[in-house]
Design a protein around this motif. Structure first.
Motif, short mmCIF file in Angstrom:
data_model
loop_
_atom_site.label_atom_id
_atom_site.label_comp_id
_atom_site.label_asym_id
_atom_site.label_seq_id
_atom_site.Cartn_x
_atom_site.Cartn_y
_atom_site.Cartn_z
N ALA A 161 8.85 24.28 6.99
CA ALA A 161 10.29 24.05 7.16
C ALA A 161 10.90 25.13 8.05
CB ALA A 161 10.97 24.02 5.81
N LEU A 162 10.48 26.37 7.85
CA LEU A 162 10.99 27.47 8.68
C LEU A 162 10.58 27.29 10.13
CD1 LEU A 162 12.55 30.12 8.54
CD2 LEU A 162 10.37 31.29 8.20
N ALA A 163 9.34 26.83 10.35
CA ALA A 163 8.87 26.60 11.72
C ALA A 163 9.66 25.48 12.38
CB ALA A 163 7.39 26.28 11.71
N LEU A 164 9.96 24.41 11.62
CA LEU A 164 10.74 23.32 12.17
C LEU A 164 12.16 23.75 12.53
CD1 LEU A 164 9.67 20.29 9.95
CD2 LEU A 164 9.20 20.64 12.36
N LEU A 185 0.85 -1.19 0.00
CA LEU A 185 0.00 0.00 0.00
C LEU A 185 0.88 1.24 0.00
CD1 LEU A 185 -2.63 -1.12 2.65
CD2 LEU A 185 -2.84 -1.15 0.18
N SER A 186 0.57 2.15 -0.85
CA SER A 186 1.38 3.38 -0.91
C SER A 186 0.93 4.32 0.20
CB SER A 186 1.23 4.05 -2.27
OG SER A 186 -0.12 4.42 -2.47
N ARG A 187 1.91 4.77 0.96
CA ARG A 187 1.62 5.71 2.04
C ARG A 187 1.74 7.12 1.50
NH1 ARG A 187 5.31 4.19 6.92
NH2 ARG A 187 4.08 5.83 7.86
N PRO A 188 0.91 8.01 2.00
CA PRO A 188 1.02 9.39 1.51
C PRO A 188 2.33 10.01 1.98
CG PRO A 188 -0.54 9.27 3.32
CD PRO A 188 -0.16 7.86 2.97
N THR A 189 2.97 10.73 1.08
CA THR A 189 4.24 11.38 1.43
C THR A 189 3.96 12.72 2.11
OG1 THR A 189 4.34 12.41 -0.73
CG2 THR A 189 5.46 10.30 -0.47
N VAL A 190 4.84 13.07 3.02
CA VAL A 190 4.70 14.34 3.72
C VAL A 190 5.45 15.40 2.93
CG1 VAL A 190 5.19 15.57 5.86
CG2 VAL A 190 4.54 13.17 5.93
#
Length: 107
Positions: free
Chosen positions: A57-60, A45-50
């Motif tokens: 990205a800036l928040a991380l 099953l293909s998992r949705p990519t994030v």
């Protein structure tokens, strides 16, 4: 007064089911079963990519930087506390040594 009081089990009220009766069964030998042909594995099953947006990205990066700064400040403050305590103990030792030495000279 000093004897333990053991609680008595109250008698059940309401509908009580009788215990189930278990009958013995006989075991019959099984017939020879041939091995089935191997089945192809199901497709994974293909998992949705994030997907990270520039804002995410800036928040991380900002959150990671904040965590590093906080942990660093805590570690530095602990190091300073140990250093200050050691210095104060050393000063107390020098003062006590000089007091004891002057006390011996007077005698």
């Amino acid at each position: 007064m000093f004897r333990p009081k053991i609680p008595t089990m109250p008698t059940p009220t309401g509908h009580v089911t009788p215990p189930a009766v278990v009958e013995p069964t006989t075991i019959a030998p099984a017939a020879q079963v041939s091995q089935p042909a191997p089945v192809a594995p199901a497709p994974a099953l293909s998992r949705p990519t994030v997907q990270l947006t520039p804002g995410t990205a800036l928040a991380l990066v900002g959150g990671g930087t904040a965590v590093v700064l906080v942990v660093g400040a805590v570690l530095i403050s602990m190091l300073l506390a140990v250093a200050i305590t050691g210095a104060s103990v050393a000063v107390c030792a020098v003062v006590l040594r000089s007091l004891l030495a002057s006390e011996r000279k007077r005698r």
